[in-house]
Design a protein around this motif. Structure first.
Motif, PDB file in Angstrom:
ATOM      1  N   ARG A  86      37.615  14.746 -11.896  1.00 12.57           N
ATOM      2  CA  ARG A  86      36.053  14.814 -12.281  1.00 12.57           C
ATOM      3  C   ARG A  86      35.383  14.568 -11.069  1.00 12.57           C
ATOM      4  N   ALA A  87      34.622  15.478 -10.341  1.00 10.77           N
ATOM      5  CA  ALA A  87      33.868  15.301  -9.058  1.00 10.77           C
ATOM      6  C   ALA A  87      32.487  14.988  -9.568  1.00 10.77           C
ATOM      7  N   ALA A  88      31.989  13.718  -9.156  1.00 12.03           N
ATOM      8  CA  ALA A  88      30.437  13.579  -9.656  1.00 12.03           C
ATOM      9  C   ALA A  88      29.978  12.739  -8.670  1.00 12.03           C
ATOM     10  N   ILE A  89      28.668  13.382  -8.182  1.00 11.23           N
ATOM     11  CA  ILE A  89      27.744  13.073  -6.988  1.00 11.23           C
ATOM     12  C   ILE A  89      26.803  11.998  -7.425  1.00 11.23           C
ATOM     13  N   ASP A  90      26.444  11.275  -6.454  1.00 11.63           N
ATOM     14  CA  ASP A  90      25.520  10.115  -6.622  1.00 11.63           C
ATOM     15  C   ASP A  90      24.131  10.703  -6.728  1.00 11.63           C
ATOM     16  N   THR A  91      23.569  10.913  -8.138  1.00 11.87           N
ATOM     17  CA  THR A  91      22.431  11.879  -8.329  1.00 11.87           C
ATOM     18  C   THR A  91      21.235  11.246  -7.863  1.00 11.87           C
ATOM     19  N   ALA A  92      21.099   9.922  -8.011  1.00 11.62           N
ATOM     20  CA  ALA A  92      19.717   9.281  -7.687  1.00 11.62           C
ATOM     21  C   ALA A  92      19.744   9.447  -6.137  1.00 11.62           C
ATOM     22  N   ARG A  93      20.886   9.337  -5.472  1.00  9.64           N
ATOM     23  CA  ARG A  93      20.890   9.279  -3.962  1.00  9.64           C
ATOM     24  C   ARG A  93      20.292  10.839  -3.585  1.00  9.64           C
ATOM     25  N   ARG A  94      20.923  11.721  -4.217  1.00  4.45           N
ATOM     26  CA  ARG A  94      20.903  13.206  -4.066  1.00  4.45           C
ATOM     27  C   ARG A  94      19.524  13.425  -4.242  1.00  4.45           C
ATOM     28  N   THR A  95      18.866  12.912  -5.348  1.00  5.10           N
ATOM     29  CA  THR A  95      17.272  13.280  -5.657  1.00  5.10           C
ATOM     30  C   THR A  95      16.508  12.673  -4.333  1.00  5.10           C
ATOM     31  N   GLU A  96      16.548  11.638  -3.625  1.00 10.15           N
ATOM     32  CA  GLU A  96      15.873  11.048  -2.717  1.00 10.15           C
ATOM     33  C   GLU A  96      16.120  12.129  -1.510  1.00 10.15           C
ATOM     34  N   ILE A  97      17.335  12.621  -1.192  1.00  7.48           N
ATOM     35  CA  ILE A  97      17.804  13.332  -0.030  1.00  7.48           C
ATOM     36  C   ILE A  97      17.033  14.865  -0.197  1.00  7.48           C
ATOM     37  N   LYS A  98      16.917  15.219  -1.478  1.00  2.00           N
ATOM     38  CA  LYS A  98      16.316  16.482  -1.750  1.00  2.00           C
ATOM     39  C   LYS A  98      14.750  16.146  -1.447  1.00  2.00           C
ATOM     40  N   LYS A  99      14.402  15.152  -1.778  1.00  2.99           N
ATOM     41  CA  LYS A  99      12.764  15.125  -1.569  1.00  2.99           C
ATOM     42  C   LYS A  99      12.414  14.989  -0.025  1.00  2.99           C
ATOM     43  N   HIS A 100      13.208  14.309   0.783  1.00  5.60           N
ATOM     44  CA  HIS A 100      13.038  14.218   2.451  1.00  5.60           C
ATOM     45  C   HIS A 100      13.450  15.522   2.941  1.00  5.60           C
ATOM     46  N   HIS A 101      14.501  16.344   2.226  1.00  2.48           N
ATOM     47  CA  HIS A 101      14.654  17.531   2.982  1.00  2.48           C
ATOM     48  C   HIS A 101      13.546  18.571   2.714  1.00  2.48           C
ATOM     49  N   THR A 102      13.063  18.513   1.462  1.00  2.75           N
ATOM     50  CA  THR A 102      12.142  19.595   1.312  1.00  2.75           C
ATOM     51  C   THR A 102      10.805  19.152   2.022  1.00  2.75           C
TER      52      THR A 102
ATOM     53  N   GLU B 191      11.996  29.695   5.152  1.00  4.05           N
ATOM     54  CA  GLU B 191      13.232  29.246   6.267  1.00  4.05           C
ATOM     55  C   GLU B 191      14.246  29.708   5.820  1.00  4.05           C
ATOM     56  N   LEU B 192      15.354  29.774   6.804  1.00  2.00           N
ATOM     57  CA  LEU B 192      16.860  29.856   6.332  1.00  2.00           C
ATOM     58  C   LEU B 192      17.308  28.531   6.171  1.00  2.00           C
ATOM     59  N   CYS B 193      17.941  28.149   5.154  1.00  2.00           N
ATOM     60  CA  CYS B 193      18.598  26.926   4.841  1.00  2.00           C
ATOM     61  C   CYS B 193      19.817  26.684   3.902  1.00  2.00           C
ATOM     62  N   GLY B 194      20.587  25.795   4.126  1.00  2.00           N
ATOM     63  CA  GLY B 194      21.482  25.690   3.390  1.00  2.00           C
ATOM     64  C   GLY B 194      21.704  24.466   2.716  1.00  2.00           C
ATOM     65  N   GLY B 195      20.518  23.620   2.864  1.00  2.00           N
ATOM     66  CA  GLY B 195      20.394  22.224   2.174  1.00  2.00           C
ATOM     67  C   GLY B 195      20.309  22.342   0.886  1.00  2.00           C
ATOM     68  N   THR B 196      19.706  21.059   0.284  1.00  2.00           N
ATOM     69  CA  THR B 196      19.335  20.936  -1.041  1.00  2.00           C
ATOM     70  C   THR B 196      17.746  20.651  -1.224  1.00  2.00           C
ATOM     71  N   HIS B 197      17.257  20.996  -2.087  1.00  2.00           N
ATOM     72  CA  HIS B 197      15.599  20.912  -2.184  1.00  2.00           C
ATOM     73  C   HIS B 197      15.151  20.610  -3.823  1.00  2.00           C
ATOM     74  N   VAL B 198      14.146  20.035  -3.942  1.00  2.00           N
ATOM     75  CA  VAL B 198      13.498  19.827  -5.101  1.00  2.00           C
ATOM     76  C   VAL B 198      12.986  21.194  -5.767  1.00  2.00           C
ATOM     77  N   ASN B 199      12.757  21.427  -6.967  1.00  2.00           N
ATOM     78  CA  ASN B 199      12.344  22.708  -7.634  1.00  2.00           C
ATOM     79  C   ASN B 199      10.969  22.958  -7.669  1.00  2.00           C
ATOM     80  N   TYR B 200      10.187  21.557  -7.568  1.00  2.00           N
ATOM     81  CA  TYR B 200       8.766  21.719  -7.309  1.00  2.00           C
ATOM     82  C   TYR B 200       8.410  20.592  -6.318  1.00  2.00           C
ATOM     83  N   THR B 201       7.368  21.073  -5.282  1.00  2.00           N
ATOM     84  CA  THR B 201       7.057  20.146  -4.513  1.00  2.00           C
ATOM     85  C   THR B 201       6.502  18.759  -5.029  1.00  2.00           C
TER      86      THR B 201
END
Length: 889
Positions: free
Chosen positions: A557-573, A674-684
């Protein structure tokens, strides 16, 4: 006569007819190869194939076993260092194009030899009697016989004269990627460009590989058929490859009947522009001609280097570009009388010339020009003074001291190789050992080339579990839609700190495009493997785990650290939003030059020519927060044609290789696309808040901002609140905090001035005491000397001038002070005018005395300074000074 553009296109068309895919040139700044300072050969982008990591080259969604291109290359370091020859000979360059064709386990020697001959002789009409083919002559140490297969193929596949097939040594005809790895014999094609009369007098075969520019190599055919193992053993490769390289500039000169590459139309447009600016005619004066050739070459390396991401700076690739640019500027100053910025005006000539083949320069023309002009402006401010200082230093010496070389570098911006060049022109040498010591002490940053090294950590062989070798590039990334996934292990291997695992599918984002990788857990049965990092390595999603899998056959079972991903998505967006805001506020010249996005912050590098003003930063920050409050929805399109995305005006990075289909990320089509392969929030709105934390310079023409959003922005705001509350508490409720701080600063300045005045008065008092205690070394020669406590170099110089005003004749003054905590010594010597005429010069005197304290220095005959590194030996200076002074008469 064929133009260079026609020659390049005919090469590519020839191999396209031979079923080769024509690939674009990779950037001269390697994107994913830490072993390279610059792209230095056409094969660099195909290394994964030669190393066996992948079997074929992928382009346009297809797998290819044959490829050809014209690759921009820069060679300025290591064994590929052509810098010193550039401009002085007619065929070496810092930047050059390499025409090449490759076979990845497909055709081999027969076709490579036959097609090379077909193109050169049948298509381009070269005289076969002027061509020579060298082949590997064998090597006893490696246990290899001569490459008789290649010899026979030259005889059977071409009409070359058999006595023009030459067996040569391993040095010239055996190619190796490194100390280990793929290697093999090569066959070079040389051409004899001498006149018929000269050819009758001596055999051209004797001049092959003899560094004679009239008989030179034009094409190298490398046959990669061995793998060099640890210990030097050679093993045959299961798949044999072909890697060829032909110097574009050389073949253009040959086909255009020129004896110099610089006389071909590859260089004549820019040389004519240089000559016009200098008011000279190329060909009239050798010194001026060399300068024009150097500049014509160097502007190419500088322009394409900056275009591909290496702006002038003090370390790494940027420092190499700075060295090359300053070298060219100095040639313009010394040999052509060009005292104002001129290099930047040459860029449009190159942009127009190469627009059809390397359009990236034309697309960034204004940016490249502005970076170069900024760098020229900076260097020209100190160049004249630096040259004058060098002339003074060089008058009465055979060796430029390390201290003087360091001063030229540190104060006047002279790279050490420029000092070497100027010294060599006068028959002088440079004490580079001492220079290097000073560089080390000052922690100068011009050593970054050494950072580019291969990862030598020990790794095991891949163990295939639910797949075979060809499957391990087929991992399906599901992380755009899910944060957990049941996955099987395709392959794994031990690593230094755990294991590397490849899954059949994964929600883990692999580090890419500036966004850090996800972390998390792989759980299988009772085992839980921490995923510390995920990297794309030659098309593979490699998960770096804390331990090896106990049961690789299990479903994990491959599970990511969702709390960390959430903050990364905010900074990427937020990075998307700030990129658009920067372009809106500062101008559309703003282009992304680098980024880092993690859960703690975002960092964004962009093209801009001055510091971003505080009011501009406020405006940009406010605009980003406005877009966050508008709660703009994400529009994600995963399969848009590249052409459509380009027509929509989507932001894309120069130098990036995009496929036919791209992922487009939009937050309001009128604001950010933008062309982008990263992860982003659904709403700003999910970002919360955006706050700048830093704005600074990275390199010439490149600025950097750092910012926080989400949870980290909240933390920053709370800390600022605490800080302000603390200042208010310290100031008192009735006092304005800003007024309170300003009063403290003013009080501090007044105290510092008073302290400085006290020190100065104390030092002058100490000088008066030393003068009153002056010693007579001999009639007509007095010595004033001693240690000044709590002094520095500036205070010693001031005291020296005061002493010279008081003591007008028959006196030598030597003062010293030390900083024992930092292990430094400062010395000053001053000499009255009458003693200077008798041979006592302050520069030579202080230099000799500085040797006692492990240093060196120099200066003017009447006053000079020096530094050292052994404070405890300072008293010895004054003990030995009288004898040193007497020896100078």
């Amino acid at each position: 006569m064929k133009t260079s553009a026609q020659i390049r296109q005919e090469f590519l068309d020839f191999f396209k007819k031979k079923q080769h895919v024509i690939t674009p040139s990779a950037p001269v700044v390697p994107k994913s190869d830490p072993t390279l300072l610059f792209t230095n050969a056409g094969m660099n982008q195909f290394k994964p194939v030669f190393l066996g990591d992948v079997e074929t080259y992928e382009q346009d969604g297809k797998q290819w076993k044959r490829a050809a291109n014209s690759q921009k290359c820069i060679r300025v370091s290591g064994k590929h260092n052509d810098l010193e020859e550039v401009g002085h000979d007619t065929y070496h360059h810092t930047l050059f194009e390499m025409l090449g064709n490759w076979s990845f386990g497909d055709y081999f020697k027969k076709e490579a030899i036959g097609w090379a001959w077909e193109l050169l002789v049948k298509e381009w009409g070269l005289d076969p009697d002027r061509l020579y083919a060298t082949v590997f002559g064998g090597d006893e140490q490696d246990g290899l016989d001569a490459d008789e297969e290649a010899v026979e193929l030259w005889k059977s596949e071409t009409n070359i004269s058999h006595d023009h097939i030459l067996r040569c040594s391993k040095k010239d005809n055996f190619w190796e990627m490194g100390e280990t790895g793929p290697c093999g014999p090569c066959s070079e094609i040389h051409i004899d460009l001498r006149s018929d009369e000269e050819r009758k007098k001596s055999d051209g075969a004797l001049l092959v590989n003899a560094d004679d520019p009239r008989v030179m190599e034009i094409w190298n055919l490398v046959f990669i058929q061995f793998n060099r193992m640890e210990g030097g053993l050679l093993k045959p490769l299961p798949a044999k490859h072909v890697d060829t390289g032909m110097g574009f500039e050389r073949i253009c000169a040959v086909l255009q009947n020129k004896t110099s590459n610089y006389d071909s139309d590859v260089f004549t447009p820019v040389i004519q522009e240089i000559a016009k600016k200098a008011g000279k005619t190329y060909g009239d004066d050798e010194k001026a001609d060399i300068a024009m050739r150097v500049i014509a070459d160097h502007i190419r390396a500088v322009s394409f280097g900056i275009t591909d991401g290496a702006s002038p700076s003090n370390d790494g690739r940027g420092y190499v570009i700075r060295r090359i640019l300053r070298r060219a500027v100095r040639y313009g100053w010394d040999s052509l009388g060009l005292r104002k910025p001129f290099m930047f005006d040459l860029v449009p000539v190159l942009a127009k010339q190469f627009n059809d083949v390397f359009p990236e320069l034309h697309a960034q023309l204004n940016y490249v020009q502005n970076v170069i002009k900024s760098e020229e402006d900076s260097f020209l401010k100190t160049l004249g003074s630096g040259i004058s200082l060098f002339e003074d230093i060089a008058k009465n010496t055979k060796v430029i001291s390390g201290d003087d070389a360091f001063k030229l570098h540190d104060t006047y911006g002279f790279p050490i190789d420029l000092t070497h060049l100027m010294a060599r022109e006068r028959g002088l040498s440079v004490d580079e050992k001492r220079f290097s010591e000073l560089m080390q002490e000052q922690k100068e940053r011009a050593r970054a080339a050494g950072r580019f090294a291969a990862d030598a950590s020990e790794k095991g062989e891949w163990i295939f579990v639910h797949g075979k070798e060809s499957d391990i590039t087929n991992t399906v990334f599901t992380g755009y839609d899910s944060v957990e996934e049941d996955a099987k292990i395709l392959a794994w291997r031990k690593s230094k700190n755990g294991a590397e695992i490849i899954l059949d599918k994964t929600p883990f984002y692999a580090e890419s495009g500036g966004q850090v990788a996800d972390t998390g857990v792989l759980s299988g049965g009772d085992q839980h493997l921490a995923v510390k990092d995920v990297q794309k390595v030659d098309g593979r999603y490699v998960h770096f785990t804390s331990d090896i899998p106990g049961n690789p056959d299990a479903v994990f079972r491959a599970a990511i650290d969702t709390a960390r991903r959430t903050e990364i998505k905010k900074h990427h967006t937020a990075t998307h939003l700030v990129h658009a805001a920067l372009r809106q506020v500062l101008g559309t010249h703003v282009v992304q030059k680098g980024s880092l996005v993690n859960d703690e912050k975002l960092r964004f590098d962009f093209s801009h020519f001055e510091a971003v003003k505080p009011d501009q930063l406020d405006e940009i920050e406010q605009l980003v927060n406005t877009k966050i409050q508008e709660n703009i929805p994400l529009t994600e399109e995963r399969s848009v044609s590249l052409e459509e995305a380009r027509n929509r005006g989507a932001m894309m990075l120069f130098g990036e290789k995009y496929g036919d289909k791209v992922r487009v990320i939009t937050f309001d089509k009128s604001y950010s696309v933008e062309l982008c392969g990263g992860t982003h929030v659904n709403y700003t709105g999910e970002i919360g808040y955006f706050r700048f934390t830093m704005e600074t310079s990275v390199a010439a023409g490149i600025r950097r901002i750092e910012a926080v959003s989400g949870r980290k922005a909240d933390e920053v705001l709370r800390n600022e609140k605490k800080l302000i509350a603390g200042i208010k508490s310290a100031a008192g409720a009735s006092i304005d905090p800003i007024e309170y701080i300003e009063n403290l600063q003013n009080e501090k300045k007044q105290l510092e001035k008073a302290l400085e005045k006290t020190k100065r008065e104390s030092a002058v008092g100490a000088l008066d005491k030393l003068i009153s205690d002056a010693k007579s070394i001999e009639p007509g020669l007095n010595f004033v000397g001693g240690i000044v406590e709590s002094g520095d170099m500036n205070s010693l110089k001031q005291l020296g001038y005061i002493a010279l005003n008081q003591l007008e004749k028959e006196t030598v003054i030597i003062l010293g002070t030390s900083d024992k905590e930092n292990g430094k010594v400062y010395l000053m010597a001053a000499v009255t005018e009458d003693l200077i005429k008798k041979g006592v010069k302050a520069g030579g005197l202080v230099g000799s005395l500085a040797n006692i304290v492990g240093g060196g220095g120099g200066g003017q005959p009447n006053l000079a300074t020096a530094g050292g590194r052994i404070p405890e030996k300072l008293p010895e200076v004054f003990e030995k000074a009288p004898e040193v002074i007497k020896s100078m008469f």
